[in-house]
Write an enzyme that holds these catalytic residues in place. Structure first.
Site, PDB file in Angstrom:
ATOM      1  N   LYS A  39       0.942  -1.203  -0.048  1.00 57.67           N
ATOM      2  CA  LYS A  39      -0.010  -0.110  -0.117  1.00 57.67           C
ATOM      3  C   LYS A  39       0.883   1.418  -0.051  1.00 57.67           C
ATOM      4  CE  LYS A  39      -3.909  -2.355   2.253  1.00 57.67           C
ATOM      5  NZ  LYS A  39      -4.556  -2.728   3.549  1.00 57.67           N
ATOM      6  N   GLN A  67      -4.265  -1.211   9.854  1.00 59.97           N
ATOM      7  CA  GLN A  67      -4.192  -2.620   8.950  1.00 59.97           C
ATOM      8  C   GLN A  67      -4.862  -3.485  10.103  1.00 59.97           C
ATOM      9  OE1 GLN A  67      -3.358  -3.293   6.044  1.00 59.97           O
ATOM     10  NE2 GLN A  67      -3.928  -5.367   6.191  1.00 59.97           N
ATOM     11  N   ASP A 111     -10.932   3.459   4.600  1.00 56.95           N
ATOM     12  CA  ASP A 111     -11.342   2.101   4.570  1.00 56.95           C
ATOM     13  C   ASP A 111     -12.854   2.011   4.583  1.00 56.95           C
ATOM     14  OD1 ASP A 111      -9.663   0.240   4.405  1.00 56.95           O
ATOM     15  OD2 ASP A 111      -8.806   0.215   6.436  1.00 56.95           O
TER      16      ASP A 111
HETATM   17  N1  GUN Z   1      -6.821  -6.527   6.197  1.00 59.27           N
HETATM   18  C1  GUN Z   1      -7.127  -6.973   5.122  1.00 59.27           C
HETATM   19  N2  GUN Z   1      -7.932  -6.268   4.057  1.00 59.27           N
HETATM   20  C2  GUN Z   1      -7.896  -4.925   4.930  1.00 59.27           C
HETATM   21  C3  GUN Z   1      -8.516  -3.616   4.336  1.00 59.27           C
HETATM   22  O1  GUN Z   1      -9.243  -3.606   3.440  1.00 59.27           O
HETATM   23  N3  GUN Z   1      -8.516  -2.795   5.232  1.00 59.27           N
HETATM   24  C4  GUN Z   1      -7.710  -2.757   6.526  1.00 59.27           C
HETATM   25  N4  GUN Z   1      -7.624  -1.735   7.186  1.00 59.27           N
HETATM   26  N5  GUN Z   1      -7.126  -4.044   6.893  1.00 59.27           N
HETATM   27  C5  GUN Z   1      -7.372  -5.216   6.024  1.00 59.27           C
END
Ligand code: GUN
Length: 290
Positions: free
Chosen positions: A53, A97, A120
């Site tokens: 990311k 995350q 998110d």
């Molecule tokens: N863990 C797996 N997918 C995601 C996501 O889309 N956002 C976040 N914050 N954590 C994740």
């Protein structure tokens, strides 16, 4: 293989082009969007995702502010960090995350994110906006699935969709997006207690697997000609595999996403897109992600 391959890389690069144009537009006003990432603990998969990311952000000119907490903080310490990022005018988007290590309350941490910086789309306020069909940031993986369907011009309206998995990160928001006005699918959410899951899946025109069980969906579960979206990323002895048995199912489906190279790339692209939208909201002073 009979099925058309729905390439996440292709759809994601279309999104990333829009994102780069959005960043360039902001740069003309002298503004560089900032994305804060918070990574707690030592889960190797989470480390890989966050690294990717941050790399995506750098590629399109989004500034990344990274907080890596190897030592597990207390709930209060983590909430203080997120509250600080929410109050920081240099931060447009915040991503914590998930999953967080055991003992930390995810809902309360996500609740500390300023909803206008919630790239998110997982804050209760933004999930409420999704339910109410009001503009707002949509969770990245579900938004990515919708975008892959539209990128390949796959019809959704009036189709029978079955989403296997009811997580707040993927299954539930995706079911809402598929059923929302304009998308107009008829949606069933299936889960571990669903009776005769195989027969139910076989009714689907659009079948989404988001459960985290390697190769669970077999060819016999799939209606010939169905569109199959595989959200699973499972680390196995044979490498990364999805929730769908790709070799079998690709002989039956009309279109299918691969793993890797499918939905995962879309999740990252939609995060960048939500970050640019949040930055636009931030500089317009109106707030909110449209
Ligand atoms: N863990 C797996 N997918 C995601 C996501 O889309 N956002 C976040 N914050 N954590 C994740």
């Amino acid at each position: 293989m009979a099925a058309m391959l729905l390439k996440g890389g292709e759809a994601a690069s279309a999104v990333m082009k829009e994102v780069a144009a959005g960043v360039a537009d902001l740069a003309r006003s002298g503004y560089v969007p900032g994305l804060a990432t918070v990574l707690v603990g030592d889960d190797p998969a989470s480390h890989t995702y966050v690294r990717a990311k941050r790399r995506d952000a750098a590629k399109v000119g989004i500034r990344s502010i990274h907080h890596q907490l190897e030592e597990i903080p207390s709930q209060e310490e983590l909430e203080d960090l997120v509250n600080g990022l929410s109050a920081d005018p240099g931060v447009d988007g915040i991503l914590v995350q998930l999953p967080l290590p055991e003992g930390l309350d995810e809902g309360r941490v996500v609740g500390c994110i300023d909803p206008r910086k919630d790239v998110d789309g997982l804050h209760n306020e933004n999930l409420g906006r999704l339910v109410a069909e009001l503009p707002g940031p949509r969770p990245c993986t579900p938004a990515g699935v919708m975008r892959i369907l539209s990128h390949y011009d796959l019809p959704v309206s009036g189709k029978r969709a079955v989403v296997v998995g009811r997580s707040f990160l993927v299954g539930k928001p995706l079911a809402l997006l598929l059923a929302t006005k304009g998308a107009d699918a008829t949606v069933t959410i299936a889960h571990s207690r669903t009776v005769d899951l195989e027969s139910l899946c076989r009714e689907a025109d659009i079948l989404v697997a988001a459960v985290g069980r390697a190769k669970m969906v077999k060819a016999s579960w799939v209606k010939p000609g169905a569109v199959v979206i595989d959200v699973g990323i499972n680390r196995t002895a044979e490498g990364l595999v999805g929730d769908v048995d790709f070799a079998e199912v690709s002989e039956v489906a009309s279109a299918i996403t691969p793993v890797p190279g499918g939905v995962g790339l879309m999740t990252r692209a939609m995060l960048m897109s939500n970050t640019v939208s949040a930055a636009r909201g931030n500089i317009s002073g109106l707030g909110g992600v449209g």
